[in-house]
Design a protein around this motif. Structure first.
Motif, mmCIF file in Angstrom:
data_model
loop_
_atom_site.group_PDB
_atom_site.id
_atom_site.type_symbol
_atom_site.label_atom_id
_atom_site.label_comp_id
_atom_site.label_asym_id
_atom_site.label_seq_id
_atom_site.Cartn_x
_atom_site.Cartn_y
_atom_site.Cartn_z
ATOM 1 N N THR A 179 15.347 4.137 9.058
ATOM 2 C CA THR A 179 14.329 5.178 9.572
ATOM 3 C C THR A 179 13.436 5.784 8.277
ATOM 4 O O THR A 179 12.218 6.675 8.692
ATOM 5 C CB THR A 179 15.038 6.468 10.019
ATOM 6 N N GLY A 180 13.770 5.193 7.191
ATOM 7 C CA GLY A 180 12.892 5.575 6.029
ATOM 8 C C GLY A 180 13.149 6.868 5.543
ATOM 9 O O GLY A 180 12.140 7.708 4.924
ATOM 10 N N THR A 181 14.339 7.376 5.635
ATOM 11 C CA THR A 181 14.627 8.892 5.332
ATOM 12 C C THR A 181 15.273 8.718 3.951
ATOM 13 O O THR A 181 16.072 7.884 3.469
ATOM 14 C CB THR A 181 15.859 9.463 6.262
ATOM 15 N N VAL A 182 14.108 9.330 2.890
ATOM 16 C CA VAL A 182 14.695 9.296 1.354
ATOM 17 C C VAL A 182 14.500 10.393 0.759
ATOM 18 O O VAL A 182 13.761 11.490 1.362
ATOM 19 C CB VAL A 182 13.849 8.099 0.692
ATOM 20 N N ALA A 222 10.486 -2.456 3.927
ATOM 21 C CA ALA A 222 11.116 -3.391 3.089
ATOM 22 C C ALA A 222 12.452 -3.997 4.000
ATOM 23 O O ALA A 222 12.822 -4.972 3.998
ATOM 24 C CB ALA A 222 11.273 -3.056 1.975
ATOM 25 N N THR A 223 13.292 -3.003 4.457
ATOM 26 C CA THR A 223 14.387 -3.054 5.304
ATOM 27 C C THR A 223 14.064 -3.873 6.481
ATOM 28 O O THR A 223 14.777 -4.888 6.716
ATOM 29 C CB THR A 223 15.028 -1.841 5.637
ATOM 30 N N ALA A 224 13.247 -3.424 7.179
ATOM 31 C CA ALA A 224 12.733 -4.250 8.282
ATOM 32 C C ALA A 224 12.463 -5.912 8.100
ATOM 33 O O ALA A 224 12.606 -6.722 8.981
ATOM 34 C CB ALA A 224 11.644 -3.728 9.412
ATOM 35 N N GLN A 252 0.770 -1.187 -0.105
ATOM 36 C CA GLN A 252 -0.145 0.016 -0.026
ATOM 37 C C GLN A 252 0.886 1.356 -0.013
ATOM 38 O O GLN A 252 0.588 2.207 -0.601
ATOM 39 C CB GLN A 252 -1.052 -0.138 1.227
ATOM 40 N N ALA A 253 2.121 1.158 0.896
ATOM 41 C CA ALA A 253 2.748 2.291 0.762
ATOM 42 C C ALA A 253 3.392 2.768 -0.497
ATOM 43 O O ALA A 253 3.886 3.925 -1.026
ATOM 44 C CB ALA A 253 3.898 2.239 1.928
ATOM 45 N N ILE A 254 3.643 1.721 -1.147
ATOM 46 C CA ILE A 254 4.348 1.890 -2.583
ATOM 47 C C ILE A 254 3.393 2.424 -3.633
ATOM 48 O O ILE A 254 3.613 3.203 -4.277
ATOM 49 C CB ILE A 254 4.964 0.335 -3.023
ATOM 50 N N GLN A 255 2.285 1.737 -3.553
ATOM 51 C CA GLN A 255 1.249 2.531 -4.414
ATOM 52 C C GLN A 255 0.929 3.594 -4.172
ATOM 53 O O GLN A 255 0.565 4.449 -5.126
ATOM 54 C CB GLN A 255 0.001 1.280 -4.621
ATOM 55 N N ASP A 256 0.705 3.805 -2.937
ATOM 56 C CA ASP A 256 0.390 5.472 -2.634
ATOM 57 C C ASP A 256 1.329 6.397 -2.800
ATOM 58 O O ASP A 256 1.072 7.502 -3.448
ATOM 59 C CB ASP A 256 0.017 5.567 -1.037
ATOM 60 N N LYS A 277 5.734 8.262 1.879
ATOM 61 C CA LYS A 277 5.123 7.219 1.570
ATOM 62 C C LYS A 277 6.233 6.198 1.326
ATOM 63 O O LYS A 277 6.083 5.207 1.570
ATOM 64 C CB LYS A 277 3.886 7.067 0.638
ATOM 65 N N LEU A 278 7.157 6.630 0.332
ATOM 66 C CA LEU A 278 8.053 5.642 -0.242
ATOM 67 C C LEU A 278 9.323 5.575 0.842
ATOM 68 O O LEU A 278 9.873 4.353 0.820
ATOM 69 C CB LEU A 278 8.536 6.529 -1.519
ATOM 70 N N GLY A 279 9.371 6.332 1.626
ATOM 71 C CA GLY A 279 10.226 6.433 2.740
ATOM 72 C C GLY A 279 9.726 5.100 3.905
ATOM 73 O O GLY A 279 10.676 4.185 4.147
ATOM 74 N N ARG A 280 8.461 5.199 4.076
ATOM 75 C CA ARG A 280 7.791 4.283 4.980
ATOM 76 C C ARG A 280 7.906 2.861 4.091
ATOM 77 O O ARG A 280 8.282 1.833 4.773
ATOM 78 C CB ARG A 280 6.355 4.384 5.104
#
Length: 426
Positions: free
Chosen positions: A397-400, A374-376, A346-350, A366-369
């Motif tokens: 941390t999803g920093t992108v 994916a990492t976790a 859902q995060a990728i699609q959003d 969203k892509l950071g999440r």
């Protein structure tokens, strides 16, 4: 004869007053046979986009891909070929009014169909609803063929009919046949085609270039021909006073089945699963029970696999209320990982939708999440796909940061891959 088994992965322990029970039910089929080997005839329809955007080179590759697909269809299977532009046209067989619009596959009809595809021309617009309507008519002309599968190829957006017309065509085709959809190149809309594949219990994926079509068509038909069991349902019984919150397929692809619910009896719901080969699939079942106190036990759900009216196997989902926090706070690994995969998709699609709409802050969030999830989850393949769209400063941390000038095909590959899952090991 096909043999089905089912097993449950869950934490059955709830805290005092807890209500929600989550379980992963793994269904496995063995000895499925091949398409048409059982009591039901099998039917296959190949739908090839022949709109003007395909161009002569695309048409030539489409003809080659359809030929490869026909080669994989087993003799004795009903089949047909449809050309799709602003209308759906039956290219083979040549059917007189009132006669079956499908032919039995054999060496002669295979060669006739290949020759008939010489009529493919790149012309006209795109109205996928007309293609689905024609396929429905074709399948319905052979009622004895109850195992029904189609391949739909498009390279563009649905510009020559209204959204309401497409919606009506999808609704009319739902439950009549399964359909795997493939998009060629970067001009088609994934959400649009995903609507078709999801409603028709199929898959959606990207074919990056015309030269890849033949291999993909062959693979799709081989998988279809390996499905020897049709009309499989998942039945979920839940006790009186409870509520089935949802039923979702979580492997090998993510698909919410909740809206496909039918009433079997006052306490049992049915969810169609389509045709099966020798394979396993995982389902996430969530049930809300009336709250109970410590020490009480209850059967939360009985999950059955039915073939027609006959139950093939079942698995039990249980609930036990406990005061032991070491038990009640534990989340089953299967439930946790598949829940994470659904959130990742859902995060990728959003995120991609926000990026396309120019909402960069939302897309970055969203892509950071997605990167964080994916990492976790140790999903190295998805992390690699995400790196083609974002610069990752801190994966944990999803920093992108959004990449500039990303390849549209990379974004589409990420989107279509978002709903594919890998098996969680026991």
């Amino acid at each position: 004869m096909a043999q089905f088994t089912a097993e449950v992965f869950q934490n059955e322990y709830l805290p005092d007053g807890g209500t929600d029970v989550h379980a992963i039910v793994r269904v496995t089929c063995r000895d499925a046979g091949t398409a048409g080997s059982g009591t039901a005839d099998a039917a296959e329809v190949i739908i090839v986009d022949t709109s003007g955007s395909m161009g002569e080179a695309g048409i030539a590759q489409g003809r080659h891909a359809a030929t490869a697909a026909l080669t994989e269809i087993l003799d004795g299977t009903w089949f047909a070929v449809i050309a799709g532009n602003h209308v759906g046209t039956l290219v083979y067989p040549y059917a007189a009014p009132g006669q079956p619009q499908m032919a039995r596959m054999d060496p002669v009809t295979r060669q006739q169909a290949i020759a008939a595809m010489g009529a493919f021309r790149a012309d006209g617009g795109t109205a996928m609803g007309t293609w689905l309507t024609k396929a429905t008519q074709v399948f319905d002309s052979v009622p004895q063929a109850t195992q029904r599968h189609a391949i739909l190829l498009t390279d563009g957006t649905n510009e020559h009919e209204t959204p309401e017309q497409l919606t009506a065509a999808i609704a009319a085709a739902s439950g009549r046949f399964q359909c795997d959809c493939r998009g060629l190149g970067s001009r088609w809309q994934i959400d649009e085609v995903r609507r078709i594949s999801s409603a028709l219990m199929g898959t959606v994926d990207l074919i990056p270039s015309a030269g890849d079509m033949a291999a993909e068509f062959s693979s799709l038909v081989r998988r279809s021909m390996a499905r020897g069991v049709a009309g499989v349902d998942l039945r979920v019984w839940a006790p009186q006073g409870s509520q089935t919150l949802f039923v979702k397929q979580v492997a090998p692809t993510l698909e919410d089945l909740t809206a496909r619910r039918t009433q079997v009896n006052p306490l049992t719901s049915g969810y169609p699963l389509g045709a099966w080969a020798d394979e396993s699939r995982d389902y996430h079942v969530a049930v809300r029970l009336p709250a109970k106190s410590v020490g009480q036990e209850q059967l939360a759900a009985r999950v059955q696999v039915a073939l027609g009216s006959e139950v093939q196997t079942q698995a039990l989902v249980k609930a036990t209320w406990s005061a032991d926090e070491s038990l009640t706070t534990r989340i089953d690994d299967h439930v946790a990982q598949y829940t994470g995969k659904a959130e990742l998709a859902q995060a990728i699609q959003d995120g991609l939708a926000a990026k396309a709409a120019g909402r960069d802050d939302e897309a970055t969030s969203k892509l950071g999440r997605a990167v964080q999830l994916a990492t976790a989850g140790g999903d190295a393949e998805m992390t690699s796909r995400l790196r083609k769209v974002v610069e990752i400063d801190n994966a944990e941390t999803g920093t992108v940061r959004l990449k500039k000038g990303t390849d549209k095909l990379d974004e589409m590959a990420l989107d279509t891959a978002s709903t594919k899952t890998t098996r969680v090991r026991k």
